[in-house]
Scaffold this motif. Structure first.
Motif: not given
Ligand SMILES: Cc1cc2nc3c(=O)[nH]c(=O)nc-3n(C[C@H](O)[C@H](O)[C@H](O)COP(=O)(O)OP(=O)(O)OC[C@H]3O[C@@H](n4cnc5c(N)ncnc54)[C@H](O)[C@@H]3O)c2cc1C
Length: 296
Positions: A188-190, A232-234, A247-249, A266-268, A285-287
């Motif tokens: 979601r950083g995008f 719940s995914g791959a 974020s790395g939950q 990650n910016k945080d 990430l945009y930089q």
């Protein structure tokens, strides 16, 4: 000699499961529904699937076969069809199936499984007379010991019920993230869907598959469900996983923590992903991504 049974419905997945099942016992015996003999099993009992019959129509006769042959450990792969079969076979055997994230010991049989949506790992000793196990990807290390490849045809009559009337190719793209050596994951950083092109450029340079966190797929629908990683995914096991704006939950991490190397952007600086990452870039990430593409 200890013996583990597997139940399979496709050749490649069946051979992979046979190699994994060697972590459970010295000898691997397969029941193959419509997939023929397995080179990587020691013995395959082959069931000719009737045209139009669904694999799950064989749950009852397969359970009866397992009971008649005295199987005490029966493993299934983690694909959807195998899970369906595992549940039904287990029910016919009067036991419950266990999703296995890891095998602690085989005698006694002690396994780990994810609990509370991946927030915890439970360790269970399986004491049921028959252990029905669904091996999650990465649960055990596949063996490279060759199977004996013997084949014994057996008769099995599918139970009446659902009938297959038509098959159609699944829409959308097909991807096998579990086989990828390099994976770039986006989160979601995008800020916008079009910005994923930045990650695609990095993935192209790295020869990596593109994947994502669940909100990117199920939340905003920017990527198909096949590409999200986590409980719940791959589940992936690449050489390198690059997590960008994720974020790395824990629910995400359980799908990626078998990667040999994890790199995070990650910016945080306090994002949980940095606690799992081998290398990290604290930055926007945009930089970072344009500079990374230039550097690659
Ligand atoms: C039962 C259950 C099952 C779940 N299953 C899964 C699953 O299988 N897979 C999964 O992924 N999730 C799953 N989730 C969701 C999970 O809990 C998280 O909500 C999700 O993983 C968060 O996705 P994210 O990291 O993309 O988003 P966020 O948690 O919102 O993180 C976004 C990150 O981007 C960073 N960021 C923002 N802007 C920038 C920028 N410009 N540059 C760099 N960094 C930036 C932020 O600092 C933040 O760390 C599940 C949840 C539940 C309850």
């Amino acid at each position: 000699m200890t013996e583990a049974w597997i139940v399979v419905h496709d050749l490649d997945g069946g051979n992979a499961l046979a190699r994994s099942a060697r972590a459970l016992a010295e000898r691997v015996v397969a029941v193959s529904v419509g997939a023929g003999g397995l080179a990587d099993a020691d013995l395959t009992l082959t069931v000719d699937a009737a045209p139009g019959a669904l694999v799950e129509a064989y749950a009852q006769p397969v359970a009866a076969l397992l009971a008649a042959r005295g199987a005490t450990v029966v493993a299934f792969a983690g694909d959807v069809r195998s899970r369906l079969l595992a549940g039904q076979v287990a029910a016919h055997l009067g036991v419950g199936p266990t999703n296995v994230a890891g095998v602690v010991s085989t005698a006694p049989l002690v396994v780990t499984r994810l609990a509370y949506g991946g927030l915890a790992v439970a360790t269970d000793e399986i004491t049921a007379p028959v252990a029905v196990l669904v091996l999650e990807p990465g649960a055990v290390t596949p063996s490279d010991v060759a199977g004996q490849g013997a084949v014994e045809p057996v008769d099995a009559t599918p139970t009446a019920g659902l009938t297959l009337v038509e098959t159609r190719p699944k829409g959308g793209e097909q991807v096998d993230l579990t086989a990828a050596k390099r994976v770039v994951g986006v989160g979601r950083g995008f800020a916008a869907e079009a910005d994923l092109d930045l990650a695609r450029a990095v993935a192209n340079r790295l020869g990596a598959e593109l994947a994502c966190s669940r909100p990117i797929s199920e939340g905003v629908g920017w990527m198909p469900a096949e590409r999200y990683l986590g409980v719940s995914g791959a589940t992936i096991k690449p050489d390198v996983y690059l997590a960008i704006g994720i974020s790395g939950q824990i629910q995400h991490l359980v799908g990626v923590n078998h990667a040999k190397v994890i790199v995070a952007i990650n910016k945080d600086k306090n994002a949980p992903i940095f606690q799992q990452a081998d290398f990290g870039v604290v930055g926007d990430l945009y930089q970072v991504l344009p500079a990374l593409v230039d550097a690659l």
